[in-house]
Design an enzyme around this catalytic site. Structure first.
Site, PDB file in Angstrom:
ATOM      1  N   ASP A  49      -9.719  -1.044   4.342  1.00  0.00           N
ATOM      2  CA  ASP A  49      -9.821  -1.996   3.114  1.00  0.00           C
ATOM      3  C   ASP A  49      -8.556  -2.047   2.371  1.00  0.00           C
ATOM      4  OD1 ASP A  49     -11.007  -2.660   0.786  1.00  0.00           O
ATOM      5  OD2 ASP A  49     -11.840  -0.719   0.063  1.00  0.00           O
ATOM      6  N   GLY A  50      -8.505  -3.071   1.485  1.00  0.00           N
ATOM      7  CA  GLY A  50      -7.510  -3.770   0.835  1.00  0.00           C
ATOM      8  C   GLY A  50      -7.089  -2.937  -0.311  1.00  0.00           C
ATOM      9  N   ASP A 109      -5.108  -3.096  -4.600  1.00  0.00           N
ATOM     10  CA  ASP A 109      -4.280  -4.070  -5.643  1.00  0.00           C
ATOM     11  C   ASP A 109      -3.003  -3.671  -5.673  1.00  0.00           C
ATOM     12  OD1 ASP A 109      -7.014  -5.463  -6.613  1.00  0.00           O
ATOM     13  OD2 ASP A 109      -7.515  -3.493  -7.084  1.00  0.00           O
ATOM     14  N   GLU A 146     -16.372   2.443  -2.339  1.00  0.00           N
ATOM     15  CA  GLU A 146     -15.081   2.474  -1.590  1.00  0.00           C
ATOM     16  C   GLU A 146     -14.223   3.838  -1.608  1.00  0.00           C
ATOM     17  OE1 GLU A 146     -13.171  -2.215  -2.606  1.00  0.00           O
ATOM     18  OE2 GLU A 146     -12.474  -0.478  -3.820  1.00  0.00           O
TER      19      GLU A 146
HETATM   20  C1  5RP Z   1     -12.129  -4.206  -4.575  1.00  0.00           C
HETATM   21  C2  5RP Z   1     -10.709  -3.682  -3.981  1.00  0.00           C
HETATM   22  C3  5RP Z   1      -9.939  -4.759  -3.245  1.00  0.00           C
HETATM   23  O1  5RP Z   1      -9.677  -3.988  -2.129  1.00  0.00           O
HETATM   24  C4  5RP Z   1      -8.811  -5.049  -4.016  1.00  0.00           C
HETATM   25  O2  5RP Z   1      -9.135  -5.620  -5.159  1.00  0.00           O
HETATM   26  C5  5RP Z   1      -8.050  -5.922  -3.164  1.00  0.00           C
HETATM   27  O3  5RP Z   1      -8.552  -7.242  -2.925  1.00  0.00           O
HETATM   28  P1  5RP Z   1      -7.845  -8.255  -2.288  1.00  0.00           P
HETATM   29  O4  5RP Z   1      -7.953  -8.107  -0.641  1.00  0.00           O
HETATM   30  O5  5RP Z   1      -8.815  -9.618  -2.585  1.00  0.00           O
HETATM   31  O6  5RP Z   1      -6.658  -8.747  -2.652  1.00  0.00           O
HETATM   32  O7  5RP Z   1     -10.446  -2.727  -4.346  1.00  0.00           O
HETATM   33  O8  5RP Z   1     -12.795  -3.302  -5.219  1.00  0.00           O
END
Ligand code: 5RP
Length: 223
Positions: A85-86, A88, A107
């Protein structure tokens, strides 16, 4: 390189890292957001080599299904080797702020089940100090004002994310100006406010591996 190219590079690095370890019985936990979307699209090229996936959001489930990857309910899965997962924000301890896409609760659940949590992010997400990105908190709708008052007592400035309803039917408060000292303690403290479903600090269960896309290539930070 553009930010999207960096995201694609880390997504590819995650695929390269996990695919050799997958078997035809493996189920992969998949996160939400633009970086996770790159990961899904690249993982799909290997779809014959693993069983399927568990999704952290309805949007991710749709994207996986669009590629013909079977999506399982987490309750029917006994073992999850990887969650990808990514984020912020991430710090060097691999503690994260997540939830920019409002998918933080699912998540966090999938991350909790996975043996290895691989975070994929472009270099702009690595910070010295967590908290410039407002901390998302998922809240039961009727508790919104109560939770907001309690978050103010913790020193934050909560802002209601107007018009957003999570996959679980709840609302999001984005908390600005929080001083995040010891992240696991603050994570637990916010979770203890009645009406909070979960918050976007991933510190009690941080990532195990951070793949960071930089202009000089993908860096790997391990816990
Ligand atoms: C979603 C998240 C995402 O992992 C986070 O917002 C990062 O998003 P991106 O990969 O579009 O920068 O926590 O709830």
């Amino acid at each position: 390189m553009t930010q999207d190219q960096l995201k694609q590079a880390v997504a590819q690095a995650a695929v390269d890292h996990i695919v050799p370890k997958l078997t035809d019985r493996s189920i992969v936990g998949v996160g939400t957001g633009s970086t996770a979307n790159f990961f899904i699209d690249l993982l799909a090229r290997h779809k014959g080599f693993f069983d399927g996936a568990v999704a952290s959001s309805e949007a991710t489930a749709e994207r996986l299904k669009g590629h013909g990857i079977p999506v399982y309910d987490l309750n029917s899965v006994s073992e999850l080797e990887f969650y990808v997962d990514g984020a912020d924000e991430a710090n060097k301890h691999l503690e994260l702020i997540k939830g920019g896409g409002a998918a933080l609760t699912r998540e966090k659940i999938v991350a909790a089940v996975a043996k290895t949590f691989i975070c994929i992010a472009d270099a702009s997400k690595l910070v010295e100090q967590l908290g410039s990105f407002p901390l998302p908190v998922e809240v039961i709708p009727m508790a919104r004002s109560h939770v907001a008052r309690e978050l103010v007592k913790l020193g934050g400035d909560p802002v209601y994310r107007d018009g957003v309803v999570t996959d679980n039917g709840n609302v999001i408060l984005d908390v600005h100006n929080l001083l995040i000292g010891f992240a696991p303690e603050l994570e637990a403290q916010i979770n203890n406010i009645v009406g909070v479903v979960s918050n976007g600090l991933f510190a009690m269960r941080p990532a195990d591996l951070l793949l960071l896309g930089t202009k000089d290539g993908v860096q790997m930070l391990e816990r």
